[in-house]
Enzyme design. Sequence first.
Site, PDB file in Angstrom:
ATOM      1  N   TRP A 179       0.741  -1.224  -0.063  1.00  0.00           N
ATOM      2  CA  TRP A 179       0.038   0.081  -0.092  1.00  0.00           C
ATOM      3  C   TRP A 179       0.830   1.344  -0.084  1.00  0.00           C
ATOM      4  CZ3 TRP A 179      -4.840   0.702  -1.311  1.00  0.00           C
ATOM      5  CH2 TRP A 179      -5.779  -0.502  -1.466  1.00  0.00           C
ATOM      6  N   ASP A 345     -17.336   8.453  -8.623  1.00  0.00           N
ATOM      7  CA  ASP A 345     -15.873   7.857  -8.975  1.00  0.00           C
ATOM      8  C   ASP A 345     -16.010   6.856 -10.424  1.00  0.00           C
ATOM      9  OD1 ASP A 345     -13.006   6.898  -8.664  1.00  0.00           O
ATOM     10  OD2 ASP A 345     -12.986   8.349  -7.029  1.00  0.00           O
ATOM     11  N   ASP A 346     -14.948   6.089 -10.580  1.00  0.00           N
ATOM     12  CA  ASP A 346     -14.908   5.459 -11.682  1.00  0.00           C
ATOM     13  C   ASP A 346     -16.038   4.272 -11.483  1.00  0.00           C
ATOM     14  OD1 ASP A 346     -13.721   3.763 -13.724  1.00  0.00           O
ATOM     15  OD2 ASP A 346     -12.003   3.246 -12.254  1.00  0.00           O
ATOM     16  N   ARG A 426      -2.264  -1.482 -14.981  1.00  0.00           N
ATOM     17  CA  ARG A 426      -3.499  -1.455 -14.394  1.00  0.00           C
ATOM     18  C   ARG A 426      -4.608  -1.528 -15.616  1.00  0.00           C
ATOM     19  NH1 ARG A 426      -7.895   2.660 -11.781  1.00  0.00           N
ATOM     20  NH2 ARG A 426      -8.412   1.206  -9.912  1.00  0.00           N
ATOM     21  N   LYS A 460     -13.027  15.119 -10.561  1.00  0.00           N
ATOM     22  CA  LYS A 460     -11.881  14.399 -10.118  1.00  0.00           C
ATOM     23  C   LYS A 460     -10.941  13.832 -11.640  1.00  0.00           C
ATOM     24  CE  LYS A 460     -10.274  10.343  -7.283  1.00  0.00           C
ATOM     25  NZ  LYS A 460     -10.744   9.396  -6.393  1.00  0.00           N
ATOM     26  N   TRP A 461      -9.703  14.436 -11.810  1.00  0.00           N
ATOM     27  CA  TRP A 461      -9.154  13.992 -12.831  1.00  0.00           C
ATOM     28  C   TRP A 461      -8.022  13.145 -12.337  1.00  0.00           C
ATOM     29  CZ3 TRP A 461      -8.678  17.138 -17.624  1.00  0.00           C
ATOM     30  CH2 TRP A 461      -7.498  16.472 -18.761  1.00  0.00           C
ATOM     31  N   ASP A 462      -8.006  11.669 -12.990  1.00  0.00           N
ATOM     32  CA  ASP A 462      -6.896  10.863 -12.335  1.00  0.00           C
ATOM     33  C   ASP A 462      -5.907  10.577 -13.595  1.00  0.00           C
ATOM     34  OD1 ASP A 462      -5.988   8.759 -10.897  1.00  0.00           O
ATOM     35  OD2 ASP A 462      -7.899   7.954 -10.390  1.00  0.00           O
ATOM     36  N   ASN A 464      -3.705   6.850 -14.075  1.00  0.00           N
ATOM     37  CA  ASN A 464      -3.242   5.792 -13.287  1.00  0.00           C
ATOM     38  C   ASN A 464      -1.905   4.857 -13.744  1.00  0.00           C
ATOM     39  OD1 ASN A 464      -4.962   5.601 -10.598  1.00  0.00           O
ATOM     40  ND2 ASN A 464      -6.657   5.651 -11.724  1.00  0.00           N
ATOM     41  N   CYS A 510      -5.536  13.978  -9.095  1.00  0.00           N
ATOM     42  CA  CYS A 510      -5.330  12.608  -8.672  1.00  0.00           C
ATOM     43  C   CYS A 510      -4.264  11.877  -9.472  1.00  0.00           C
ATOM     44  CB  CYS A 510      -6.810  12.106  -8.456  1.00  0.00           C
ATOM     45  SG  CYS A 510      -6.517  10.231  -7.764  1.00  0.00           S
ATOM     46  N   ASP A 532      -4.269   7.206  -1.966  1.00  0.00           N
ATOM     47  CA  ASP A 532      -5.415   5.888  -1.990  1.00  0.00           C
ATOM     48  C   ASP A 532      -5.400   4.948  -0.582  1.00  0.00           C
ATOM     49  OD1 ASP A 532      -6.336   6.338  -4.426  1.00  0.00           O
ATOM     50  OD2 ASP A 532      -5.424   4.334  -5.124  1.00  0.00           O
TER      51      ASP A 532
HETATM   52  C1  GLA Z   1      -7.330   5.557  -8.599  1.00  0.00           C
HETATM   53  C2  GLA Z   1      -7.634   6.465  -7.632  1.00  0.00           C
HETATM   54  C3  GLA Z   1      -8.807   6.400  -6.740  1.00  0.00           C
HETATM   55  C4  GLA Z   1     -10.119   5.851  -7.426  1.00  0.00           C
HETATM   56  C5  GLA Z   1      -9.521   4.665  -8.449  1.00  0.00           C
HETATM   57  C6  GLA Z   1     -10.588   4.573  -9.395  1.00  0.00           C
HETATM   58  O1  GLA Z   1      -6.739   4.451  -7.891  1.00  0.00           O
HETATM   59  O2  GLA Z   1      -6.621   6.998  -6.907  1.00  0.00           O
HETATM   60  O3  GLA Z   1      -9.018   7.324  -5.907  1.00  0.00           O
HETATM   61  O4  GLA Z   1     -10.300   6.873  -8.334  1.00  0.00           O
HETATM   62  O5  GLA Z   1      -8.333   5.316  -9.224  1.00  0.00           O
HETATM   63  O6  GLA Z   1     -10.173   3.628 -10.463  1.00  0.00           O
END
Ligand code: GLA
Length: 726
Positions: A179, A345-346, A426, A460-462, A464, A510, A532
């Site tokens: 984590w 969210d997602d 991912r 919220k713009w992510d 990953n 994010c 996260d």
């Molecule tokens: C990332 C973000 C989380 C969440 C997930 C959704 O891990 O940090 O907060 O939005 O994506 O898939």
Amino acid sequence: MRQQILSLAAAAAVAVAGVAQAEEIRIETAKTVIILEVNGERDVGWIYWGAKADEPAQKWWRGPLLSCFGGWAEVDPALRVTHADGTLTTALKFERCERQALDANRTRTTLTLKDPLYPLTVQVAFTAYAKENVVTQQVTLTHQEPGDIVVHAMASAAPTFPAGDWWLTSFQNRFLDNWPNEMHLYEEPLNPGTKRIANYRSTRSAYFENPAVLISEGRAQEEAGKVYGLLVAWTGNWEIDLAMDTGRGLRAKAGMAALGADYKLPPNTPYVSPEAILAHSAEGKGQLSRNLHDYARNYVLVDGDKPNPILLNSWEGVYFTFDEAKIKEMIRDAAEMGLELFVLDDGWFGNGEYARDAANAGLGDWQVNAKKLPCGLQGLADYAKGLGIRFGLWIEPEMVNPRSNLAKAHPEWVVKSGRRDIPQGRNQWLLDLTNPAVQDFVFETFDRILTEAPGISYIKWDANRTVANVGSAYLPADRQANFWYDYARGLYAVYARIREKYPHLQMQVCASGGGRVDYGALAYHNEFWTSDNTSAIRRIFIQWGTTHLYPAKAMAAHFSRSGVGNPLDAPFPASFRLHVALSGRFGFELQPAHLTEQERAIAEEGVRAAKDYIRDIVQFGDLYRLHSPYLRDGYAALSYVTKDKTQALVFAYSLDTAYDKGPLALTLAGLDPAKRYRVDEVLVPPARKPLALSGKVLTGAALMRDGLSLPITKLYDSCLLRLRAQ
Ligand code: GLA
């Protein structure tokens, strides 16, 4: 010498007065000064950076403002280019200095340097923020050579320091049990040799290492001692080098990373470095942090002077598993709990075989999933509005799943290295933002979502994943290494278009958590998702590190139910989780239906107090870090004090039990010694009675000298004290 220092005609431009031999150029804030010197050879040197009060009588040339590859080349240069004719060396000579008052608080000083043999110009622009005691430095290179030049390296800043016992504080992700723990504090003495902190992963600029260091005399103290902050405002690859010589002098270098980034630069095209942020405090790192917080609120963050809302984010509550009924139930619960915004969210997009029901499909297909959400996004926004709360949405528009219509339609938009495989991170690929068509797609996607659902008032713009096997189908074969710079500039171009059209839309940055917590990205956002990892105990460490550089106002801290599912974490009491979340930009990350009655009552009381007084004090007050969790003596404590010093909040936590742990002896800071404060314990954990000191009136002097004794010895006990001047 005087003639060489020209004042250009700009209204506010002022000539820098000169002396015959060496010319001093001073970049001043209220308390600090950077002194440069132009010598008889027209070289510009770095002389002094520090408190005005500590300015030395004897001044030494400590190195060039911007060292170039060439001459004796004894240092790793700040600037290295290959000229159009193949020549490897560069020399920079002073041409002029212009000074311009941007407003009552900000002054820009721009030095123009030129290579005497080549038509190559470098401008070094300093912007001094007087009240905040922050200076930014930015380098712009242009040339008129007969063909491309190659820029191998161009730092934003390269300050030098006299011999000393220099210590480094860096902020790096300390993964525990897989984590993340962003912004973990690392402190170490520097020794001869070069220490480098860097990111070569592009899109997540700050996930593993934050683009920032503190350099201090001895280990950095909170409220005493000399501390220098050096940050790079860049959402891309960066490096901060600290090279100590055997005499213990130190040369820092901060800016874009050079690795694999030899930039082909055509004539008459500015190549612009990110801003480096230089902040100095002679009163410890606490003051340095407060200065950066003011700078962020006053000049960087979008709407930094407006309070950020108390929100519920759906991610940890339902992940991908929801339908319209479930989301509406969450919105209803959020409204009943007194929250101000619900963020979906997602999982809301993609249809048919590419429905986003897991992380392996749908990215790129930004159409609402009609099966899950038949009422559409505007339907949800209307529903929320009917209940008196706002509606926000998650997107990750730089990315594409191989399993998506977009990947099939535009394989040429994916970052790819020639014929090599595209590694998945991912389950996803990265879109090539060096390509203007991709920039248009990302902007238009964003714009379309908001046009179709104008009720969305928060995004919220992510992001990953990072770059692997770098390459672009858009960039020509001889410009593949331009990718890193062009990607970051492409991202900023999209952000800028969005901000032009939606200047006050609230946006959270994010990248798998705190992967884009850098001052470059923050300039387009209101706040950031800190991590996260929402486990309360981990958050105490993460948020402690984060507040060194970034203000609590922007640091999203959510009350969550499950933490991160880390089996090593104890089930923290609700009051402990609440206190930790309230010390940042307060919100929730859970399914309200999962809350026990007691948890919900505690949470709702927290929401009322947050609206009533906590939010204002945390988001706009001055932070004092009082007792570090990194001491590992079983306690942590911090406080926020309003600018007028009439109110304060003290957060104190009991961490793991130390062998000889007595009550926490806590001296406060930042109060007015002459004021009398009433101390009340608020949001008291139900497991115990209010602390006996609650209700007492004490002077600021006594609170800062004798302090308080807080008997919160039990594991995961915590307290929140409210101080009000009488
Ligand atoms: C990332 C973000 C989380 C969440 C997930 C959704 O891990 O940090 O907060 O939005 O994506 O898939």
